[in-house]
Write an enzyme that holds these catalytic residues in place. Structure first.
Site, PDB file in Angstrom:
ATOM      1  N   PRO A 172      -2.168  -0.996  16.511  1.00 30.17           N
ATOM      2  CG  PRO A 172      -2.743  -1.187  14.243  1.00 30.17           C
ATOM      3  CD  PRO A 172      -2.917  -0.299  15.449  1.00 30.17           C
ATOM      4  CB  ALA A 207       4.036  -5.871  13.073  1.00 32.47           C
ATOM      5  CD  GLN A 247      -3.223  -3.072  10.818  1.00 29.00           C
ATOM      6  OE1 GLN A 247      -2.121  -3.559  11.087  1.00 29.00           O
ATOM      7  NE2 GLN A 247      -3.404  -1.769  10.705  1.00 29.00           N
ATOM      8  CB  CYS A 291       2.661  -2.094   6.432  1.00 25.83           C
ATOM      9  SG  CYS A 291       4.229  -2.914   6.793  1.00 25.83           S
ATOM     10  CE  LYS A 327      -1.982   3.266  11.944  1.00 24.45           C
ATOM     11  NZ  LYS A 327      -0.749   2.516  11.923  1.00 24.45           N
ATOM     12  N   GLY A 331       0.807   9.122  15.477  1.00 24.52           N
ATOM     13  CA  GLY A 331       2.133   9.676  15.229  1.00 24.52           C
ATOM     14  C   GLY A 331       2.605  10.501  16.400  1.00 24.52           C
ATOM     15  NE  ARG A 391       7.522   5.188  16.992  1.00 24.65           N
ATOM     16  CZ  ARG A 391       8.086   5.953  16.070  1.00 24.65           C
ATOM     17  NH1 ARG A 391       9.333   5.737  15.733  1.00 24.65           N
ATOM     18  NH2 ARG A 391       7.409   6.930  15.493  1.00 24.65           N
TER      19      ARG A 391
HETATM   20  C1  LIG Z   1       7.448  -1.720  15.854  1.00 20.19           C
HETATM   21  C2  LIG Z   1       6.253  -1.134  15.161  1.00 20.19           C
HETATM   22  C3  LIG Z   1       5.316  -1.967  14.599  1.00 20.19           C
HETATM   23  C4  LIG Z   1       4.200  -1.451  13.947  1.00 20.19           C
HETATM   24  N1  LIG Z   1       3.279  -2.284  13.416  1.00 20.19           N
HETATM   25  C5  LIG Z   1       2.165  -1.795  12.831  1.00 20.19           C
HETATM   26  C6  LIG Z   1       1.171  -2.664  12.314  1.00 20.19           C
HETATM   27  O1  LIG Z   1       1.294  -3.870  12.362  1.00 20.19           O
HETATM   28  N2  LIG Z   1       0.079  -2.107  11.754  1.00 20.19           N
HETATM   29  C7  LIG Z   1      -0.076  -0.737  11.664  1.00 20.19           C
HETATM   30  O2  LIG Z   1      -1.092  -0.270  11.161  1.00 20.19           O
HETATM   31  N3  LIG Z   1       0.843   0.095  12.146  1.00 20.19           N
HETATM   32  C8  LIG Z   1       1.948  -0.393  12.731  1.00 20.19           C
HETATM   33  N4  LIG Z   1       2.881   0.454  13.254  1.00 20.19           N
HETATM   34  C9  LIG Z   1       2.620   1.898  13.208  1.00 20.19           C
HETATM   35  C10 LIG Z   1       1.954   2.379  14.499  1.00 20.19           C
HETATM   36  O3  LIG Z   1       0.695   1.812  14.679  1.00 20.19           O
HETATM   37  C11 LIG Z   1       1.832   3.920  14.501  1.00 20.19           C
HETATM   38  O4  LIG Z   1       0.914   4.321  13.524  1.00 20.19           O
HETATM   39  C12 LIG Z   1       3.166   4.596  14.252  1.00 20.19           C
HETATM   40  O5  LIG Z   1       4.197   3.992  15.005  1.00 20.19           O
HETATM   41  C13 LIG Z   1       3.113   6.080  14.589  1.00 20.19           C
HETATM   42  O6  LIG Z   1       2.889   6.272  15.950  1.00 20.19           O
HETATM   43  P1  LIG Z   1       4.085   6.662  16.992  1.00 20.19           P
HETATM   44  O7  LIG Z   1       4.915   7.737  16.294  1.00 20.19           O
HETATM   45  O8  LIG Z   1       3.326   7.186  18.175  1.00 20.19           O
HETATM   46  O9  LIG Z   1       4.853   5.440  17.249  1.00 20.19           O
HETATM   47  C14 LIG Z   1       4.011  -0.049  13.862  1.00 20.19           C
HETATM   48  C15 LIG Z   1       4.979   0.792  14.436  1.00 20.19           C
HETATM   49  C16 LIG Z   1       6.083   0.283  15.080  1.00 20.19           C
HETATM   50  C17 LIG Z   1       7.082   1.225  15.684  1.00 20.19           C
END
Ligand SMILES: Cc1cc2nc3c(=O)[nH]c(=O)nc-3n(C[C@H](O)[C@H](O)[C@H](O)COP(=O)(O)O)c2cc1C
Length: 325
Positions: free
Chosen positions: A17, A19, A71, A102, A141, A204, A228
């Site tokens: 997810p 946002a 979510q 969050c 989460k 992560g 990302r």
């Molecule tokens: C722009 C952005 C928006 C995100 N929105 C949500 C969200 O709405 N709900 C959620 O559980 N995690 C959200 N996350 C967290 C991601 O789901 C993920 O757990 C986090 O970015 C770690 O993964 P990464 O290091 O591979 O990016 C968001 C992350 C980013 C960068």
């Protein structure tokens, strides 16, 4: 194969997810490149209960956009249940995930998102009511901690979630204080997995196929969330899937191919977004900048992308880049 409640998923790589990012165009482009399972963007339970048009729009989907999960963000169990029932009315979700991760200041100040880590009884009460009465599997989460990781507390919280009825845990291996940077705590994910009787997904820095494999191997988790790593890089799903199967890394797509996929992505934004909204060109620019990272002449191109006032102007900029690719 991963079982969440009674639902069976034939993939261990889900689109996270996100946002403001994991909207329908983004999900569709990821699915065309191998993402078999995705989440809607996070939805505020208060806004959903009030049936705000913008919020209902976020639950827009398409035939190819399945299976999918929703979510919810919130802190009041009864409101969250109403929101879960509304979500079920508007979208065919496989399960509902509770956001207890969050880190945004305003969210935390409202006792929502990562703040639920500090009020475990409330967290468990929400999971209990959702899993008991929504008629859908409920997942959660989590982050590894609020200010810092306390493994014992984290395990207790994860166990409490499971006892309250959670069907899976998605664990971002960072604390709330880390926001989105710094190391990912594989050890914490491993410990939660070892102590859980439900599937545990790690999140992560799943930015490459080898990092996805490392997360799975080093933590023993059941699956991973790509976040990302998918921005401007939707083929990461096919790449991870084939790397997990064969150990072979696919070559990175060339610039021409990246531009083609970007153009398709913005055509989906055009097709599926509310065109009267001035934010549509903002979405297109944002997606373009993701894909243009690492391009030669990227700085000049970025300026032109940012200055584009509409789809047609943006397309002209990208067409010019096409000739340089
Ligand atoms: C722009 C952005 C928006 C995100 N929105 C949500 C969200 O709405 N709900 C959620 O559980 N995690 C959200 N996350 C967290 C991601 O789901 C993920 O757990 C986090 O970015 C770690 O993964 P990464 O290091 O591979 O990016 C968001 C992350 C980013 C960068």
């Amino acid at each position: 194969m991963i079982k969440i409640g009674t639902k069976v998923f034939n993939t261990k790589v889900f689109l996270a997810p996100l946002a403001g990012c994991s909207d329908l165009p983004f999900r569709l482009i990821c699915r065309e490149h191998g993402a078999q399972m995705a989440f809607f963007e996070m939805i505020s339970s208060d806004a959903l209960v009030r049936e705000r048009g913008k919020t209902i729009n976020m639950l827009k989907s398409a035939e190819a956009d399945s299976p999918i999960a929703g979510q919810l963000l919130g802190s009041v169990p009864e409101i969250m249940l109403d929101a879960a029932l509304k979500m079920k009315e508007h979208a065919a979700v496989e399960f509902i995930d509770l956001n207890a991760a969050c880190p945004v200041r305003k969210v935390v100040a409202n006792g929502q998102g990562a703040a639920l880590f500090r009020t475990p009884e409330k967290l468990f009460a929400i999971i209990r009511i959702l899993s008991g009465k929504s008629g859908l599997p409920v997942t959660v989460k989590l982050r590894t901690g609020f200010d810092e990781t306390d493994i014992k507390k984290l395990i207790n919280i994860a166990r409490g979630c499971e006892d309250a009825g959670a069907a899976a845990i998605f664990l971002h291996g960072r604390t709330r204080a880390q926001l989105y940077s710094g190391g990912v705590d594989y050890e914490a994910i491993k410990k939660v997995k070892e102590n859980a009787g439900i599937p545990v997904f790690g999140s992560g820095n799943v930015l490459t196929p080898s990092l996805a494999k490392k997360m799975l191997d080093d933590t023993g988790c059941d699956g991973v969330l790509v976040a990302r790593g998918a921005m401007g890089n939707p083929w990461i799903f096919k790449d991870i899937n084939s790397f997990l199967k064969s150990g072979i890394c696919s070559p990175a797509p060339d610039k021409k191919r990246r531009l083609e996929v970007l153009k398709k992505h913005i055509s989906y934004i055009r097709k599926y977004s509310d065109l009267s909204s001035p934010s549509v060109i903002g979405l297109m620019r944002k997606a373009s900048l993701w894909y243009l990272k690492g391009f030669a002449l990227a700085a000049a191109a970025r300026g032109k992308v940012t200055a584009s006032r509409n789809y047609e102007e943006l397309l002209k900029v990208l067409d010019k880049l096409d000739r340089w690719a």
